[in-house]
Design a protein around this motif. Structure first.
Motif, PDB file in Angstrom:
ATOM      1  N   GLY A  54      44.609  40.504  36.558  1.00  0.00           N
ATOM      2  CA  GLY A  54      45.468  41.235  37.482  1.00  0.00           C
ATOM      3  C   GLY A  54      45.372  42.730  37.279  1.00  0.00           C
ATOM      4  N   ALA A  55      45.337  43.173  36.034  1.00  0.00           N
ATOM      5  CA  ALA A  55      45.247  44.598  35.733  1.00  0.00           C
ATOM      6  C   ALA A  55      43.907  45.179  36.184  1.00  0.00           C
ATOM      7  CB  ALA A  55      45.456  44.821  34.239  1.00  0.00           C
ATOM      8  N   LEU A  56      42.828  44.435  35.960  1.00  0.00           N
ATOM      9  CA  LEU A  56      41.513  44.903  36.403  1.00  0.00           C
ATOM     10  C   LEU A  56      41.462  45.016  37.928  1.00  0.00           C
ATOM     11  CD1 LEU A  56      39.188  42.871  33.994  1.00  0.00           C
ATOM     12  CD2 LEU A  56      39.641  45.334  33.916  1.00  0.00           C
ATOM     13  N   ILE A  57      42.053  44.042  38.622  1.00  0.00           N
ATOM     14  CA  ILE A  57      42.103  44.080  40.082  1.00  0.00           C
ATOM     15  C   ILE A  57      42.895  45.302  40.556  1.00  0.00           C
ATOM     16  CG2 ILE A  57      43.109  42.929  42.106  1.00  0.00           C
ATOM     17  CD1 ILE A  57      42.232  40.266  40.866  1.00  0.00           C
ATOM     18  N   GLN A  58      43.937  45.659  39.810  1.00  0.00           N
ATOM     19  CA  GLN A  58      44.750  46.817  40.164  1.00  0.00           C
ATOM     20  C   GLN A  58      44.071  48.143  39.843  1.00  0.00           C
ATOM     21  OE1 GLN A  58      48.528  46.206  38.203  1.00  0.00           O
ATOM     22  NE2 GLN A  58      49.262  44.776  39.755  1.00  0.00           N
ATOM     23  N   GLY A  59      42.908  48.071  39.206  1.00  0.00           N
ATOM     24  CA  GLY A  59      42.153  49.291  38.945  1.00  0.00           C
ATOM     25  C   GLY A  59      42.267  49.848  37.546  1.00  0.00           C
ATOM     26  N   ASP A  60      42.872  49.115  36.640  1.00  0.00           N
ATOM     27  CA  ASP A  60      42.971  49.582  35.264  1.00  0.00           C
ATOM     28  C   ASP A  60      41.611  49.562  34.583  1.00  0.00           C
ATOM     29  OD1 ASP A  60      45.674  49.886  35.572  1.00  0.00           O
ATOM     30  OD2 ASP A  60      46.238  48.141  34.380  1.00  0.00           O
ATOM     31  N   SER A  61      41.420  50.465  33.641  1.00  0.00           N
ATOM     32  CA  SER A  61      40.217  50.433  32.817  1.00  0.00           C
ATOM     33  C   SER A  61      40.294  49.211  31.903  1.00  0.00           C
ATOM     34  CB  SER A  61      40.114  51.703  31.968  1.00  0.00           C
ATOM     35  OG  SER A  61      41.178  51.739  31.017  1.00  0.00           O
ATOM     36  N   LEU A  62      39.174  48.871  31.284  1.00  0.00           N
ATOM     37  CA  LEU A  62      39.151  47.701  30.393  1.00  0.00           C
ATOM     38  C   LEU A  62      40.177  47.824  29.269  1.00  0.00           C
ATOM     39  CD1 LEU A  62      37.946  44.997  29.458  1.00  0.00           C
ATOM     40  CD2 LEU A  62      36.204  46.319  28.227  1.00  0.00           C
ATOM     41  N   PRO A  63      40.216  48.930  28.502  1.00  0.00           N
ATOM     42  CA  PRO A  63      41.205  48.984  27.413  1.00  0.00           C
ATOM     43  C   PRO A  63      42.639  48.973  27.927  1.00  0.00           C
ATOM     44  CG  PRO A  63      40.098  51.111  27.677  1.00  0.00           C
ATOM     45  CD  PRO A  63      39.335  50.108  28.486  1.00  0.00           C
ATOM     46  N   MET A  64      42.890  49.605  29.087  1.00  0.00           N
ATOM     47  CA  MET A  64      44.234  49.565  29.665  1.00  0.00           C
ATOM     48  C   MET A  64      44.622  48.134  30.016  1.00  0.00           C
ATOM     49  SD  MET A  64      44.132  52.871  32.199  1.00  0.00           S
ATOM     50  CE  MET A  64      45.592  52.341  33.102  1.00  0.00           C
ATOM     51  N   ALA A  65      43.686  47.386  30.606  1.00  0.00           N
ATOM     52  CA  ALA A  65      43.968  46.001  31.002  1.00  0.00           C
ATOM     53  C   ALA A  65      44.248  45.128  29.783  1.00  0.00           C
ATOM     54  CB  ALA A  65      42.798  45.435  31.804  1.00  0.00           C
ATOM     55  N   ILE A  66      43.470  45.302  28.724  1.00  0.00           N
ATOM     56  CA  ILE A  66      43.690  44.527  27.501  1.00  0.00           C
ATOM     57  C   ILE A  66      45.035  44.889  26.886  1.00  0.00           C
ATOM     58  CG2 ILE A  66      42.843  44.034  25.172  1.00  0.00           C
ATOM     59  CD1 ILE A  66      40.021  44.674  26.231  1.00  0.00           C
ATOM     60  N   GLU A  67      45.357  46.191  26.904  1.00  0.00           N
ATOM     61  CA  GLU A  67      46.632  46.639  26.338  1.00  0.00           C
ATOM     62  C   GLU A  67      47.812  46.072  27.122  1.00  0.00           C
ATOM     63  OE1 GLU A  67      50.114  48.727  25.342  1.00  0.00           O
ATOM     64  OE2 GLU A  67      49.185  48.881  27.302  1.00  0.00           O
ATOM     65  N   ARG A  68      47.716  46.074  28.450  1.00  0.00           N
ATOM     66  CA  ARG A  68      48.799  45.515  29.267  1.00  0.00           C
ATOM     67  C   ARG A  68      48.970  44.020  29.012  1.00  0.00           C
ATOM     68  NH1 ARG A  68      48.364  47.003  35.483  1.00  0.00           N
ATOM     69  NH2 ARG A  68      50.346  45.871  35.524  1.00  0.00           N
ATOM     70  N   ALA A  69      47.859  43.310  28.907  1.00  0.00           N
ATOM     71  CA  ALA A  69      47.923  41.870  28.638  1.00  0.00           C
ATOM     72  C   ALA A  69      48.506  41.602  27.254  1.00  0.00           C
ATOM     73  CB  ALA A  69      46.537  41.256  28.768  1.00  0.00           C
ATOM     74  N   SER A  70      48.074  42.386  26.273  1.00  0.00           N
ATOM     75  CA  SER A  70      48.578  42.209  24.908  1.00  0.00           C
ATOM     76  C   SER A  70      50.070  42.496  24.837  1.00  0.00           C
ATOM     77  CB  SER A  70      47.827  43.151  23.948  1.00  0.00           C
ATOM     78  OG  SER A  70      46.436  42.937  24.002  1.00  0.00           O
TER      79      SER A  70
END
Length: 291
Positions: free
Chosen positions: A232-248
């Motif tokens: 979901g974060a990647l689809i919203q345009g987050d960078s890879l580390p941002m997406a991992i951080e949001r998921a974590s």
């Protein structure tokens, strides 16, 4: 052509009780503005983690007609997300699905190679399935194994220990050599003694580490939730580390919230109490490069 509302084909089982697989994936991605299109592999009365003998309906034989209908409709998906698969035939069918529906030139196939945990394979996994899962990983753009699954994919012995940055980078690179463009290993203990989710972005040749504080309790479905938020974060345009951080961060909040209610761990994380946090697109940046 992109879909007006992003679509994810989620190839997973449905467990009627115990929050995991499609009952976790669907609400998370819906909250993040994504349409989930389930391709169910089985229907279970509960998940297999401690509820006794469950009712189980295998949907392998019906998957081909299901997929054929989707093809006839000309459906397209922004991401394809595969998780737990119950037998070798299902892995073959999912591989064919990925080849048929992958968009040329786009990185959209996410494989969570759900094979085991805590150093052990699940009872349903055999040697044939292990090998076929390695072939499915070759088709993936992103993979999200836990440490146990990473070790089995690499044909290494699982050892519960802390890993140096060099050892982490070596594992990530070796997994990337199997085919995926992004490799994420969840739940690894680094040299400082902290748990972290680590990643390798092959195109950028950059390694990332997202530390988190472990709450010493296990809930089923957290891997499904992690990968769902990541997508979901990647689809919203987050960078890879941002997406991992949001998921974590989402998993950490969900576990801490659930722990406070002292519920039966078999029921999984209390999604209903924390789904609203997904509407807040905060950037905390608790990540760093592994040099």
């Amino acid at each position: 052509m992109r879909n007006i509302v992003p679509r994810v084909a989620a190839i997973q089982d449905i467990s009627g009780f115990g929050r995991c697989s499609l009952t976790v994936i669907t609400p998370i991605l819906s909250c993040m503005g994504v349409q989930v299109c389930p391709l169910p592999t089985a229907i279970l009365s509960t998940h297999s983690g401690g509820f006794g003998e469950m009712a189980f309906t295998d949907l392998t034989d019906g998957m081909e007609a299901y997929i054929s209908h989707w093809k006839s409709l000309g459906l397209s998906f922004d991401y394809i997300y595969t998780g737990f698969l119950g037998n070798e035939k299902q892995i073959d069918k999912v591989a064919d699905f990925c080849r048929s529906f992958k968009r040329t030139g786009e990185e959209c196939i996410v494989v969570d190679p759900v094979m085991g945990d805590n150093g052990k394979l699940y009872k349903t996994y055999n040697l044939v399935m292990q090998e076929k899962m390695r072939h499915l990983v070759e088709l993936a753009d992103i993979i999200t194994p836990n440490l146990t699954e990473a070790m089995f994919l690499l044909k290494r012995e699982y050892i519960l220990k802390s890993f140096s940055d060099e050892e982490i980078k070596e594992m990530l690179k070796e997994l990337a050599q199997m085919g995926p463009k992004v490799v994420i290993i969840t739940g690894i203990l680094d040299h400082s003694g902290k748990k972290a989710n680590v990643a390798y972005d092959v195109k950028q040749d950059i390694f990332w580490k997202v530390p988190y504080q472990e709450v010493g309790i296990h809930y089923p479905g957290t891997g499904d939730a992690f990968t769902s938020v990541l997508i979901g974060a990647l689809i919203q345009g987050d960078s890879l580390p941002m997406a991992i951080e949001r998921a974590s961060r989402f998993i950490s909040v969900a576990i801490r919230t659930t722990y406070g209610y002292c519920t039966d761990t078999r029921e999984g994380i209390m999604l209903e109490k924390v789904l609203s946090t997904l509407f807040k697109r905060e950037v905390v940046a608790e990540y760093s490069m592994i040099e």
